[in-house]
Design an enzyme around this catalytic site. Structure first.
Site, short mmCIF file in Angstrom:
data_model
loop_
_atom_site.label_atom_id
_atom_site.label_comp_id
_atom_site.label_asym_id
_atom_site.label_seq_id
_atom_site.Cartn_x
_atom_site.Cartn_y
_atom_site.Cartn_z
N TYR A 14 0.80 -1.12 -0.06
CA TYR A 14 -0.09 0.08 -0.02
C TYR A 14 0.97 1.37 0.13
O TYR A 14 1.67 1.49 0.61
CB TYR A 14 -0.83 -0.05 1.25
CG TYR A 14 -1.54 1.40 1.24
CD1 TYR A 14 -3.13 1.60 1.14
CD2 TYR A 14 -1.03 2.42 1.86
CE1 TYR A 14 -3.67 2.79 1.07
CE2 TYR A 14 -1.73 3.57 2.19
CZ TYR A 14 -3.02 3.69 1.61
OH TYR A 14 -3.80 4.88 1.54
N GLU A 22 -3.12 7.65 -3.97
CA GLU A 22 -3.27 6.15 -3.24
C GLU A 22 -3.18 5.18 -4.18
O GLU A 22 -3.80 5.11 -5.17
CB GLU A 22 -4.58 6.13 -2.50
CG GLU A 22 -4.64 4.87 -1.53
CD GLU A 22 -5.81 4.77 -0.80
OE1 GLU A 22 -5.99 5.02 0.22
OE2 GLU A 22 -7.03 4.43 -1.29
#
Ligand code: GDP
Ligand code: MN
Length: 387
Positions: free
Chosen positions: A109, A199
């Site tokens: 992530y 993101e």
């Protein structure tokens, strides 16, 4: 303003962040054509909607046969997508991204946002990628690493090293370089495009050791759109809540929320306070609506219309402090809206300020049925009893 995955990936591509080759399609036929020019199998068929959690809701499918690509595209385009982030009714899918499939070795992530507690951009990195970062934060918080960026120095190479050298087991040097390179590019892009969020989940290492952004999410700060004209044109009006879209047209500050108490208030501060009191009384606001300090009768009518169009609203609280906006103007606006739309839910009114007597009289003389509250606390109690 949120961008779609395909739009975000286009920006990544231009910034030198590796993304899979892909094509945006709007029909099964287009998908059938697209698949011929994209490497596979496998291919990945991805619904382009603003809600996250598409994987969990069936909006991301890895398929092995070219024919399947069009079939899956057809199915997705013709049924709403329900994910943990949508309403139970789901959202319509209008566009599909077809991509070459990637063989995943590891998932990370990577995100950047402003950490409001320190007021600075912050890089967030986790080796537990692929799943919801909220879940990782709740169950294994030690797997989430952060680096706050001092705007005076910008992103520093040692910060990237702090993040990647925490990964266990440590990836190969070439891969580490790939990860740090993406981090540096994300910071640049975050700043240059006035983002509130960038993101990548997952940022993967492929079987062949390459670092690739499999997903991409960019949110642009609305307050910067005046100087990000190219990005402003990327807005997809279909993704916006229809009531919020209507409010935009009318220049009303309206945000749809999850509750069932419609609220019409003048002034943002009073609107926030009203939402607080509604919650305090045990109910949930269905919206934030600030009709503005100097709202006209027309704006009141339109604001009220929007609340009435919201099928979830079970009671309406009108809380007006007449300063610049006079209470008689408010009353006439409400009556005008009520004339155009049938009101099937209880209406609670709290009026105070300029021309309050006239306002109350206008309401009382109308055919409108409503309860009058003497103050905000009572108004909230009354409204909570109705839902
Ligand atoms: P999200 O669920 O809305 O965040 O959508 P993502 O784009 O993150 O896709 C969900 C999941 O699909 C990813 O976490 C991957 O596990 C999987 N996925 C996406 N692209 C590929 C791919 O090219 N190959 C494989 N094997 N899986 C993929
Ligand atoms: Mn994702």
């Amino acid at each position: 303003m949120k961008l779609h995955e395909y739009q975000s990936k286009e920006i990544f591509r231009k910034s030198g962040i590796p993304v899979p080759a892909g094509k945006l399609v709007h029909s099964a036929d287009e998908a059938g054509e697209a698949v011929e020019s994209i490497n596979g199998p496998p291919w990945v068929v991805k619904a382009q909607v603003h809600a996250g959690g598409r994987g969990k809701g069936g909006g991301v499918k890895v398929v092995q046969e070219p024919a399947e690509v069009s079939i899956v595209t057809h199915t997705l385009l013709n049924s709403p997508l329900v994910t943990p982030q949508t309403t139970p009714e789901g959202v319509a899918i209008n566009q599909i991204l077809i991509e070459e499939g990637v063989e995943i070795e590891r998932e990370f992530y990577l995100g950047m946002t402003v950490d409001r507690s320190v007021g600075m951009p912050t890089m967030i990195f986790s080796q537990a990628g692929g799943m919801s970062i909220e879940e990782v934060a709740a169950t294994t918080p030690h797997l989430i690493k952060k680096e706050v960026v001092n705007p005076a120095t910008g992103w520093m190479p040692f910060q990237a090293r702090n993040l990647v050298f925490a990964v266990e087991p440590l990836p190969a040097p070439e891969t580490l370089r790939g990860l740090t390179s993406v981090m540096q590019k994300i910071y640049r892009l975050f700043l240059d495009l006035d983002c509130s969020l960038v993101e990548i989940n997952p940022l993967v290492i492929t079987r062949s050791g390459d670092v690739v952004a499999l997903d991409a999410k960019i949110t642009i700060d609305d307050n910067a759109l005046f100087r990000q004209k190219d990005l402003a044109s990327l807005e997809d009006p279909k993704e916006k809540d229809p009531l919020e879209r209507m409010a935009d047209e009318y220049n009303l500050n309206y945000i749809r929320l999850d509750g069932n108490v419609g609220a019409m208030v003048n002034g943002a501060g009073l609107a926030m306070a009203t939402m607080d009191v509604i919650k305090l009384a045990g109910a949930e606001p269905a919206n934030f609506l600030d009709v503005g300090g100097g709202a006209t009768e027309d704006m009141i009518t339109k604001g009220f219309e929007i609340i009435l169009k919201d099928a979830r609203v079970k009671a309406i609280l009108i809380n007006i402090f007449g300063g610049i906006l006079r209470c008689d103007v408010l009353a006439r606006g409400v009556i005008e809206a009520a004339r155009k739309n049938e009101i099937k839910v209880p209406l609670i009114v709290r009026l105070e300020g300029t021309n309050v007597e006239q306002g109350r009289m206008i309401l009382a003389e109308s055919e409108l049925e409503f309860l009058v509250a003497k103050d905000l606390g009572e108004a909230a109690q009354l409204v909570a009893k109705q839902v």
